[in-house]
Design an enzyme around this catalytic site. Sequence first.
Site, PDB file in Angstrom:
ATOM      1  CB  VAL A  20      -0.973  -0.010   1.206  1.00  0.00           C
ATOM      2  CG1 VAL A  20      -1.866   1.229   1.172  1.00  0.00           C
ATOM      3  CG2 VAL A  20      -1.824  -1.274   1.202  1.00  0.00           C
ATOM      4  CD  GLU A 136     -13.525   5.432   1.252  1.00  0.00           C
ATOM      5  OE1 GLU A 136     -14.191   6.429   1.539  1.00  0.00           O
ATOM      6  OE2 GLU A 136     -14.012   4.294   1.196  1.00  0.00           O
ATOM      7  CB  VAL A 139     -14.115  -0.534   4.512  1.00  0.00           C
ATOM      8  CG1 VAL A 139     -15.321  -1.371   4.125  1.00  0.00           C
ATOM      9  CG2 VAL A 139     -14.008  -0.438   6.027  1.00  0.00           C
ATOM     10  N   GLY A 141     -11.025  -1.787  -0.096  1.00  0.00           N
ATOM     11  CA  GLY A 141      -9.998  -1.251  -0.994  1.00  0.00           C
ATOM     12  C   GLY A 141     -10.424  -0.045  -1.801  1.00  0.00           C
ATOM     13  CB  ILE A 143     -15.492  -0.102  -3.010  1.00  0.00           C
ATOM     14  CG1 ILE A 143     -15.326  -1.302  -3.929  1.00  0.00           C
ATOM     15  CG2 ILE A 143     -16.942   0.364  -2.974  1.00  0.00           C
ATOM     16  CD1 ILE A 143     -16.144  -2.522  -3.501  1.00  0.00           C
ATOM     17  N   GLY A 194      -0.666 -15.758  -5.349  1.00  0.00           N
ATOM     18  CA  GLY A 194      -0.539 -14.503  -4.606  1.00  0.00           C
ATOM     19  C   GLY A 194      -1.875 -13.874  -4.234  1.00  0.00           C
ATOM     20  CD  GLU A 197      -1.245 -11.919   3.110  1.00  0.00           C
ATOM     21  OE1 GLU A 197      -0.060 -12.178   3.404  1.00  0.00           O
ATOM     22  OE2 GLU A 197      -1.594 -10.889   2.535  1.00  0.00           O
ATOM     23  CE  LYS A 212     -11.287  -5.664   4.335  1.00  0.00           C
ATOM     24  NZ  LYS A 212     -11.099  -6.641   3.258  1.00  0.00           N
TER      25      LYS A 212
HETATM   26  N1  LIG Z   1      -2.320  -5.066   0.656  1.00  0.00           N
HETATM   27  C1  LIG Z   1      -3.540  -4.669   0.403  1.00  0.00           C
HETATM   28  O1  LIG Z   1      -4.091  -4.912  -0.686  1.00  0.00           O
HETATM   29  C2  LIG Z   1      -4.328  -3.895   1.429  1.00  0.00           C
HETATM   30  C3  LIG Z   1      -5.636  -3.466   1.118  1.00  0.00           C
HETATM   31  C4  LIG Z   1      -6.329  -2.713   2.053  1.00  0.00           C
HETATM   32  C5  LIG Z   1      -5.750  -2.422   3.276  1.00  0.00           C
HETATM   33  N2  LIG Z   1      -4.489  -2.887   3.564  1.00  0.00           N
HETATM   34  C6  LIG Z   1      -3.908  -2.544   4.857  1.00  0.00           C
HETATM   35  O2  LIG Z   1      -2.791  -1.681   4.641  1.00  0.00           O
HETATM   36  C7  LIG Z   1      -1.806  -1.879   5.647  1.00  0.00           C
HETATM   37  C8  LIG Z   1      -0.471  -2.219   4.986  1.00  0.00           C
HETATM   38  O3  LIG Z   1      -0.626  -3.395   4.219  1.00  0.00           O
HETATM   39  P1  LIG Z   1       0.474  -3.863   3.149  1.00  0.00           P
HETATM   40  O4  LIG Z   1      -0.150  -4.995   2.395  1.00  0.00           O
HETATM   41  O5  LIG Z   1       1.019  -2.702   2.414  1.00  0.00           O
HETATM   42  O6  LIG Z   1       1.600  -4.472   4.121  1.00  0.00           O
HETATM   43  P2  LIG Z   1       3.105  -4.859   3.745  1.00  0.00           P
HETATM   44  O7  LIG Z   1       3.275  -4.997   2.288  1.00  0.00           O
HETATM   45  O8  LIG Z   1       3.460  -5.986   4.642  1.00  0.00           O
HETATM   46  O9  LIG Z   1       3.922  -3.561   4.210  1.00  0.00           O
HETATM   47  C9  LIG Z   1       4.109  -3.215   5.540  1.00  0.00           C
HETATM   48  C10 LIG Z   1       5.150  -2.104   5.626  1.00  0.00           C
HETATM   49  O10 LIG Z   1       5.261  -1.718   6.985  1.00  0.00           O
HETATM   50  C11 LIG Z   1       6.653  -1.638   7.319  1.00  0.00           C
HETATM   51  N3  LIG Z   1       6.826  -1.958   8.738  1.00  0.00           N
HETATM   52  C12 LIG Z   1       6.464  -3.067   9.391  1.00  0.00           C
HETATM   53  N4  LIG Z   1       6.797  -2.978  10.700  1.00  0.00           N
HETATM   54  C13 LIG Z   1       7.400  -1.779  10.844  1.00  0.00           C
HETATM   55  C14 LIG Z   1       7.999  -1.104  11.939  1.00  0.00           C
HETATM   56  N5  LIG Z   1       8.028  -1.659  13.150  1.00  0.00           N
HETATM   57  N6  LIG Z   1       8.519   0.115  11.717  1.00  0.00           N
HETATM   58  C15 LIG Z   1       8.490   0.671  10.490  1.00  0.00           C
HETATM   59  N7  LIG Z   1       7.940   0.092   9.425  1.00  0.00           N
HETATM   60  C16 LIG Z   1       7.400  -1.120   9.601  1.00  0.00           C
HETATM   61  C17 LIG Z   1       7.342  -2.660   6.433  1.00  0.00           C
HETATM   62  O11 LIG Z   1       8.703  -2.254   6.303  1.00  0.00           O
HETATM   63  P3  LIG Z   1       9.775  -3.064   5.392  1.00  0.00           P
HETATM   64  O12 LIG Z   1       9.247  -2.966   3.989  1.00  0.00           O
HETATM   65  O13 LIG Z   1      11.038  -2.326   5.576  1.00  0.00           O
HETATM   66  O14 LIG Z   1       9.786  -4.480   5.908  1.00  0.00           O
HETATM   67  C18 LIG Z   1       6.542  -2.515   5.143  1.00  0.00           C
HETATM   68  O15 LIG Z   1       7.080  -1.513   4.333  1.00  0.00           O
HETATM   69  C19 LIG Z   1      -2.375  -2.984   6.552  1.00  0.00           C
HETATM   70  O16 LIG Z   1      -3.047  -2.398   7.622  1.00  0.00           O
HETATM   71  C20 LIG Z   1      -3.360  -3.708   5.651  1.00  0.00           C
HETATM   72  O17 LIG Z   1      -4.395  -4.348   6.366  1.00  0.00           O
HETATM   73  C21 LIG Z   1      -3.765  -3.616   2.674  1.00  0.00           C
END
Ligand SMILES: NC(=O)c1ccc[n+]([C@@H]2O[C@H](COP(=O)([O-])OP(=O)(O)OC[C@H]3O[C@@H](n4cnc5c(N)ncnc54)[C@H](OP(=O)(O)O)[C@@H]3O)[C@@H](O)[C@H]2O)c1
Length: 435
Positions: A20, A136, A139, A141, A143, A194, A197, A212
């Site tokens: 994200v 936003e 919940v 993504g 939408i 992918g 998870e 959500k």
């Molecule tokens: N992925 C989706 O499609 C999606 C959709 C809607 C909502 N979300 C929400 O968006 C959020 C992020 O999701 P994501 O999929 O982007 O996760 P992600 O790919 O796992 O990225 C997490 C990021 O947080 C960083 N991080 C983790 N622990 C940290 C710490 N202690 N200090 C500093 N940085 C830290 C990581 O750093 P490093 O890269 O250096 O390891 C990474 O860059 C979550 O709350 C998720 O539920 C995700």
Amino acid sequence: MTAALRIAALRIGVAGLGTVGAGTLSLLRTNQALIAARCGHALQVTAVAARDRNKKRGVDLGAARWFDDPLAMAADPGIDVVLELIGGSDGIAKALVETAIAQGKHVITANKALIAHHGTALAHQAEKAGVVLAFEAAVAGGIPAIKCLREGLAANRIARIYGILNGTCNYILTTMRESGREFGDVLAEAQRLGYAEADPGFDVDGIDAAHKLAILAALAFGSEVDFSGVYVEGIREVSALDIAYADELGYRIKLLGLARLVGDGIEQRVHPSMVRAEAPIANVDGVFNAVVAEGDFVDSILTEGRGAGAGPTASAVVADLIDIARGIRLPTFAVPAGRLQRLPSLQMEHHEGAYYVRLMVLDQPGVIADVSAALRDARISMEAMLQRGRAPGEAVPVVITTHSTREADMTEALRRISALDTVLELPRMIRIEAL
Ligand SMILES: NC(=O)c1ccc[n+]([C@@H]2O[C@H](COP(=O)([O-])OP(=O)(O)OC[C@H]3O[C@@H](n4cnc5c(N)ncnc54)[C@H](OP(=O)(O)O)[C@@H]3O)[C@@H](O)[C@H]2O)c1
């Protein structure tokens, strides 16, 4: 723009540079000019934070200052808005949001777990500090589900809200139906592709959808976010056989989240549901999400789109940023935090609806009469019964659908049916929704 009208750029700190975070940086760069025109001034990412400074992220971090410690970034006076894109209901994500609010900074998060668990308290903090807390992206993504409820439908009394809130589950159920394969097999494939998870529990056990739903319910009903009040059942037990029977009966099986007002309370539930095949939501397939809101004046609104992924989620994050840049300030959950009501959660035993039940029974005389008697004794009115094929002395499936009945009665009927010697496996029960 004349000098008199020129406003300083909004200074943004991004914590979390994963799917994200990197997606958000990429969108801000690609649509920079368009967004600046829409806001009347530029949005500038001035700081970023993540764990590993050396990781290749596929995006240009430009001149942004690097912080190893997101909390230090949140306290930095050179930042107006903090994006929390790390994740997790507690720990660093919660500390970051609290620190940013305490420092008088606006906060945008994509973190449904955080908002589902701590949304009410954080809304109080943000409103007291006079800053925006926006989510936003948390919940469904891409939408605009939250804007739809908080702004577009603000004039309506919402009676019910429901949706397909988890793309992984929807992909698995869709693929199971199209291919006739079982859950475990399709989950393994989704992981390879992918779409799921490595640890799929949050998705397939319904927790993510429940996060959500709790957020949507608070917005729809002006109530405190009550994640603990959500009844949750995932999709692990859905079998290819039940999907095939659903098809035959004119239904689709979807993992739905539903919330509605019942009396003085609120019913919130996430579980596999059978919906008529011609219902619009039954045809939202694959990784797509959908949210339906029913308002007293607008009637029913369905929004559909991608519920996850870098692009759609970034689209939602940046929509919140643009609101802040435009000076839009709205109550976090559509009413001021102090006016959110604490509504009791309806227990599932009080739920009323129709049911699908599938049994594996020994094919011998008298079995159907025993099953019918168990249903009658639990005050359940049968709508239809289906038995395919004959295999005397062997296990055969029997499918029953019921008229509207109380869940407590259904539980009692299943207890009685399970106790019959001729019923060979635990009955499978799926709720039927009239949508
Ligand atoms: N992925 C989706 O499609 C999606 C959709 C809607 C909502 N979300 C929400 O968006 C959020 C992020 O999701 P994501 O999929 O982007 O996760 P992600 O790919 O796992 O990225 C997490 C990021 O947080 C960083 N991080 C983790 N622990 C940290 C710490 N202690 N200090 C500093 N940085 C830290 C990581 O750093 P490093 O890269 O250096 O390891 C990474 O860059 C979550 O709350 C998720 O539920 C995700």
